[in-house]
Every structure is written in structure tokens, then in C-alpha cells.
Design an enzyme around this catalytic site. Structure first.
Site, short mmCIF file in Angstrom:
data_model
loop_
_atom_site.label_atom_id
_atom_site.label_comp_id
_atom_site.label_asym_id
_atom_site.label_seq_id
_atom_site.Cartn_x
_atom_site.Cartn_y
_atom_site.Cartn_z
N ASP A 159 -4.44 -1.25 -6.17
CA ASP A 159 -4.89 -1.77 -4.88
C ASP A 159 -6.26 -2.44 -5.01
O ASP A 159 -7.31 -1.83 -4.78
CB ASP A 159 -4.92 -0.60 -3.88
CG ASP A 159 -5.21 -1.06 -2.46
OD1 ASP A 159 -5.57 -2.24 -2.28
OD2 ASP A 159 -5.11 -0.24 -1.55
N SER A 165 -8.55 -2.70 -1.86
CA SER A 165 -9.36 -1.51 -1.59
C SER A 165 -10.50 -1.37 -2.57
O SER A 165 -11.63 -1.05 -2.17
CB SER A 165 -8.49 -0.24 -1.66
OG SER A 165 -7.62 -0.20 -0.57
N TYR A 187 -2.18 -1.32 9.06
CA TYR A 187 -3.13 -2.37 9.41
C TYR A 187 -3.28 -2.51 10.92
O TYR A 187 -2.45 -2.03 11.69
CB TYR A 187 -2.66 -3.72 8.84
CG TYR A 187 -2.80 -3.83 7.35
CD1 TYR A 187 -4.04 -3.87 6.75
CD2 TYR A 187 -1.68 -3.89 6.53
CE1 TYR A 187 -4.17 -3.99 5.37
CE2 TYR A 187 -1.78 -4.00 5.15
CZ TYR A 187 -3.04 -4.05 4.58
OH TYR A 187 -3.16 -4.17 3.22
N GLN A 215 -1.26 2.63 -5.53
CA GLN A 215 -2.67 2.84 -5.17
C GLN A 215 -3.62 2.41 -6.28
O GLN A 215 -4.67 1.83 -6.03
CB GLN A 215 -2.91 4.31 -4.82
CG GLN A 215 -2.84 4.52 -3.32
CD GLN A 215 -3.06 5.95 -2.91
OE1 GLN A 215 -3.46 6.79 -3.71
NE2 GLN A 215 -2.78 6.24 -1.66
N ARG A 259 0.84 -1.20 0.00
CA ARG A 259 0.00 0.00 0.00
C ARG A 259 0.87 1.25 0.00
O ARG A 259 0.85 2.05 0.93
CB ARG A 259 -0.94 -0.06 1.17
CG ARG A 259 -2.04 -1.02 0.80
CD ARG A 259 -3.01 -1.23 1.87
NE ARG A 259 -4.27 -1.64 1.26
CZ ARG A 259 -5.33 -1.97 1.97
NH1 ARG A 259 -5.31 -1.90 3.27
NH2 ARG A 259 -6.43 -2.34 1.36
P1 NAD Z 1 -8.52 -4.52 6.74
O1 NAD Z 1 -9.43 -4.99 5.65
O2 NAD Z 1 -7.26 -5.27 6.98
O3 NAD Z 1 -9.37 -4.50 8.12
C1 NAD Z 1 -10.59 -3.82 8.21
C2 NAD Z 1 -10.62 -2.99 9.47
O4 NAD Z 1 -10.79 -3.84 10.60
C3 NAD Z 1 -9.37 -2.16 9.75
O5 NAD Z 1 -9.70 -0.80 9.84
C4 NAD Z 1 -8.84 -2.74 11.06
O6 NAD Z 1 -8.20 -1.76 11.85
C5 NAD Z 1 -10.13 -3.24 11.69
N1 NAD Z 1 -9.95 -4.17 12.81
C6 NAD Z 1 -9.06 -5.19 12.97
N2 NAD Z 1 -9.21 -5.78 14.16
C7 NAD Z 1 -10.24 -5.15 14.79
C8 NAD Z 1 -10.89 -5.30 16.07
N3 NAD Z 1 -10.50 -6.22 16.94
N4 NAD Z 1 -11.91 -4.46 16.38
C9 NAD Z 1 -12.31 -3.50 15.51
N5 NAD Z 1 -11.74 -3.30 14.30
C10 NAD Z 1 -10.72 -4.11 13.94
O7 NAD Z 1 -8.18 -3.00 6.57
P2 NAD Z 1 -8.28 -2.08 5.27
O8 NAD Z 1 -9.68 -1.73 5.01
O9 NAD Z 1 -7.55 -2.76 4.19
O10 NAD Z 1 -7.55 -0.74 5.71
C11 NAD Z 1 -6.55 -0.65 6.70
C12 NAD Z 1 -5.96 0.74 6.67
O11 NAD Z 1 -5.16 0.93 5.52
C13 NAD Z 1 -6.97 1.87 6.64
O12 NAD Z 1 -6.50 2.91 7.45
C14 NAD Z 1 -6.97 2.34 5.22
O13 NAD Z 1 -7.39 3.68 5.10
C15 NAD Z 1 -5.53 2.16 4.91
N6 NAD Z 1 -5.30 2.04 3.47
C16 NAD Z 1 -4.23 2.68 2.92
C17 NAD Z 1 -4.00 2.58 1.55
C18 NAD Z 1 -2.85 3.27 0.91
O14 NAD Z 1 -2.16 4.02 1.56
N7 NAD Z 1 -2.59 3.00 -0.33
C19 NAD Z 1 -4.84 1.84 0.77
C20 NAD Z 1 -5.92 1.18 1.36
C21 NAD Z 1 -6.14 1.30 2.72
#
Ligand code: NAD
Length: 376
Positions: free
Chosen positions: A131, A134, A231, A128, A123
Site C-alpha cells: 500500500d 499509505s 473511503y 497492505q 486495500r
Molecule cells: P484519503 O487519502 O482518500 O482521504 C483523506 C481523508 O480525507 C479521509 O479520511 C477522508 O474521509 C477525508 N475526507 C474526504 N472528504 C472530506 C471532507 N469533505 N471533509 C473532511 N474530511 C474529508 O484517505 P486515506 O488516508 O487513504 O484513508 C481512508 C481510509 O482507509 C482510512 O480509514 C484508513 O484508515 C483506511 N485505510 C485502510 C487500509 C487497509 O485496510 N489496508 C489501508 C490504508 C487506509
């Protein structure tokens, strides 16, 4: 000219297609001959004629598409029969679920394939556009709320009518990553009163910026709960106990709960217990987006709606597949950008030193090379 094959997805219930006509045009411009199995796009509302108009070559069978293909683009891992038809040494790219679907990887290595898993694309800013986690999670989050609204026997928005007032639904989103944030936005658009939780402190501001209220145990552990990659970490037993207590009090007042919590490479954390479910009012609905990774809700079953004490637990597998045309279009754009790293001056020439390819590379010429997947 390198040959790129697109076949029909063979996994049960998979409606998406890896390449859309728009993507085919771009891949042809990059220097590929694009060969498509007839009917490959039908479940995603793409006709064979659309592919032909884009310049792709239509062939009647998967065998004809794969015969001689240097690069194969898939949504899910290829089926056994497809793997048996692969040209030895071909490159395969897809959402291969590499930590769970080990048999597919083993079979692919048996064909000396070079394999990239789109889930492993890092990421970083440059990646991006590639991705796929996402792009698909965003649509899954949207669709989860639509499914919840469908199963819920009441209205989402508050309505004041001459016959009386209908209360707004209370929606609680657990896990406010990409899917969760889109679920919040969708539930808000439908007029629900939305709360959300996450273990990453960065999520608080994002949740609030969407007009939802953030509910979480915000102790010292919470403040350090995000990895450098953005993450969630596995939380301690003590944190999980506090979280469960907070959830217990909140969840019984909710009408709809959407869970999206994941931890990369592990089973999903269990956030909603059988007691939590039993405390909810009859007619309430839970949608578990993590059901394919083991589920966040105790009792959720993949591909089923389980009813217990009048509460419905919805465990739809492959939510992006329920919105296949858009999911395919976005995924195909992710793949097209990724494939741009595999081709140079019209020839297949992956730069294995590129950090994106390095991170996504599972096997090279039949040998598993990814650190976390190598046989020990
Ligand atoms: P993910 O699919 O791995 O997990 C989904 C969500 O579940 C996450 O927000 C995680 O913190 C949450 N989670 C895990 N354990 C938990 C618990 N016990 N209780 C409550 N919530 C819990 O995550 P994701 O959607 O892929 O995104 C993770 C992060 O990465 C986000 O901040 C997102 O904005 C960021 N992100 C960045 C980029 C980039 O920079 N290119 C791209 C996509 C996402």
C-alpha cells in the site's frame, strides 16, 4: 534471467528512488538482474556504491538501464525520453497518477507496455504491504506538521518560563485518514492542542485515541459517509454548507490548519474558503496536502507559500519527497512485495487473475484495460 531497471526520477523536484539497495537485494533473490542508472539514488541519500554492494549492475545512462529491461520500476510516471527507450512490451510499475496523467499512459501504450499503477492496489489485508498510498501519506502527514512548525513564527508546545508563559499552538487537522492521523500524532508530540475533522464516522474514535478532539457535523449523512472500500463519499451541498459553518467558527481560533481531505479519482473537496482564511489571526499557517489534487484551501498554490492578510498558505508539492530516504525505503518495500506477484520460479509471469494485479492493471500489451480509464 529477467532484467529489472531503475532510473533516476526525471520529474522536477522528485527526490525519491523506486528501489533502494535493500530492495535490490530482495529483487535479485527473486531472480532478477537489477540494473541501476548511475546517480539514481543520490537525492535519496543512496550512493552508486551502495547499489553495487547490494549486487546491482550500475550503468551510466537511462538508455543503458532501459535497453533490454523487462520490468521498469518508477516512483512517478516515466518521462517521454524514457518511454522512447523502453523495450516494446516491457512492464512498468509506479505511482502513475493514472486519472490525471493521461499523456503518460497514452505514450506507454504506444510502446505496447503493460502498466500497473500502485495507487490502484486494493486495500485488502494481503495487499497492505504493497500500500504505497499509505506509506507515502503517513510520511506526508508527519512532514506537513514539520513544515507548518517551520513557517509558524511561534512555538508549538506550552512553555512556562521565568519570563512568562508561551501558549501551546492550536492545530486543526482536516481529513483524518492516514496522512491526517500522522499529522495529529506529530502535532501532539510537539505539544500542540489538536482538533480534527472528517466525514467518515470511523475517524472519530481514531482521532480521539490519539488524544485529539473530534469536531464534525455528525448527522445521518455523516453516519453513512464511508464507502465499502473505507473511503469518503462526495457529501451533499447541504452537508457541505453545515460543515463550512462549523469550520468557520472553529478555524478562526486556530493557529495552524493542516488539510488532507481526498476523494479517490476526483478533485479534492474545498474545505477552507477565502473567508475562512481571512478570519484567521495574522501569523497563522495553513498546509494543504491536497494541493496537487486541486487543493482543500482556496488560494493554495502548488509549490508556493501564498501570504494573504498575514496568513501563510503552504502548498508544498510532493511532501514525501522532503523525506526522501525514508519515503524511498518504504515505497521500495511496497514495490518489492508487488513485484513478488509478477515473478514465478525466476521468470516474469504475472498472474493476471490475481485480484491485486487485476485492480492495479492499467494497460496490458499496449491496450488500456482498466474500467475507469478505458477510452469511451
Ligand atoms: P484519503 O487519502 O482518500 O482521504 C483523506 C481523508 O480525507 C479521509 O479520511 C477522508 O474521509 C477525508 N475526507 C474526504 N472528504 C472530506 C471532507 N469533505 N471533509 C473532511 N474530511 C474529508 O484517505 P486515506 O488516508 O487513504 O484513508 C481512508 C481510509 O482507509 C482510512 O480509514 C484508513 O484508515 C483506511 N485505510 C485502510 C487500509 C487497509 O485496510 N489496508 C489501508 C490504508 C487506509
Amino acid at each position: 534471467m529477467p532484467v529489472l531497471a531503475v532510473t533516476k526520477e526525471r520529474r522536477a523536484g522528485e527526490t525519491r528512488v523506486a528501489v533502494t539497495p535493500d530492495a535490490a537485494k530482495k529483487l535479485i533473490a527473486l531472480g532478477f538482474e537489477v540494473v541501476v542508472e548511475a546517480g539514481a539514488g543520490l537525492a535519496a541519500s543512496v550512493t552508486d556504491a551502495d547499489y553495487e554492494a547490494a549486487g546491482a549492475k550500475l550503468v551510466p545512462t537511462a538508455a543503458a538501464a532501459l535497453d533490454g529491461a523487462d520490468l521498469v520500476l518508477k516512483v512517478r510516471g516515466p518521462a517521454d525520453d524514457e518511454i522512447a527507450m523502453l523495450k516494446p512490451g516491457a512492464i512498468v510499475v509506479g505511482l502513475l497518477n493514472p486519472f490525471q496523467d493521461r499523456e503518460v499512459l497514452t505514450a506507454l501504450t504506444g510502446r505496447s507496455a503493460t502498466v500497473f499503477a500502485m495507487e490502484l492496489v486494493p486495500r485488502i489485508t494481503r495487499a497492505q504491504v504493497m500500500d504505497a498510498l499509505s506509506s507515502q501519506a503517513n510520511l506526508a502527514g508527519y512532514r506537513a506538521v514539520i513544515e507548518a512548525a517551520e513557517v509558524y513564527g511561534r512555538a508549538m508546545p506550552m512553555m512556562m518560563t521565568a519570563a512568562g508563559t508561551v501558549a501551546a499552538a492550536k492545530v486543526f487537522v482536516m481529513g483524518a485518514g492516514v496522512a491526517g492521523l500522522q499529522a495529529i500524532a506529530t502535532a501532539r508530540r510537539l505539544g500542540a492542542v489538536v482538533t480534527a475533522t472528517d466525514v467518515r464516522p470511523a475517524a472519530k474514535e481514531q482521532v480521539e485515541s490519539l488524544g485529539a478532539k473530534f469536531v464534525a457535523v455528525q448527522d445521518e449523512e455523516f453516519k453513512a459517509a464511508e464507502t465499502a472500500a473505507g473511503y469518503a463519499k462526495v457529501m451533499s451541498d447541504a452537508y457541505q454548507a453545515k460543515q463550512a459553518e462549523l469550520v468557520a467558527d472553529h478555524i478562526r481560533k486556530q493557529d495552524i490548519v493542516v488539510t488532507t481531505a481526498l476523494i479517490p479519482g476526483r478533485l479534492a473537496p474545498k474545505l477552507v474558503s477565502a473567508e475562512h482564511v481571512a478570519s484567521m489571526k495574522p501569523g497563522s499557517v495553513l498546509v494543504d496536502l491536497a494541493v496537487e489534487q486541486g487543493g482543500n484551501v482556496v488560494g493554495a498554490k502548488s509549490g508556493e507559500i501564498v501570504e494573504t492578510g498575514g496568513v501563510k498558505i503552504v502548498g508544498i508539492a510532493n511532501l514525501p519527497g522532503r523525506i526522501a530516504a525514508d519515503a524511498s525505503a518504504l515505497y521500495a518495500r511496497n514495490l518489492t512485495a508487488f513485484v513478488g506477484l509478477l515473478i514465478k520460479d525466476g521468470a516474469l509471469a504475472p498472474d493476471f487473475d490475481d485480484e491485486i494485479l487485476q485492480a492495479a492493471l492499467v494497460s496490458r500489451d499496449g491496450a488500456i484495460v482498466h474500467q475507469l480509464l478505458k477510452p469511451v
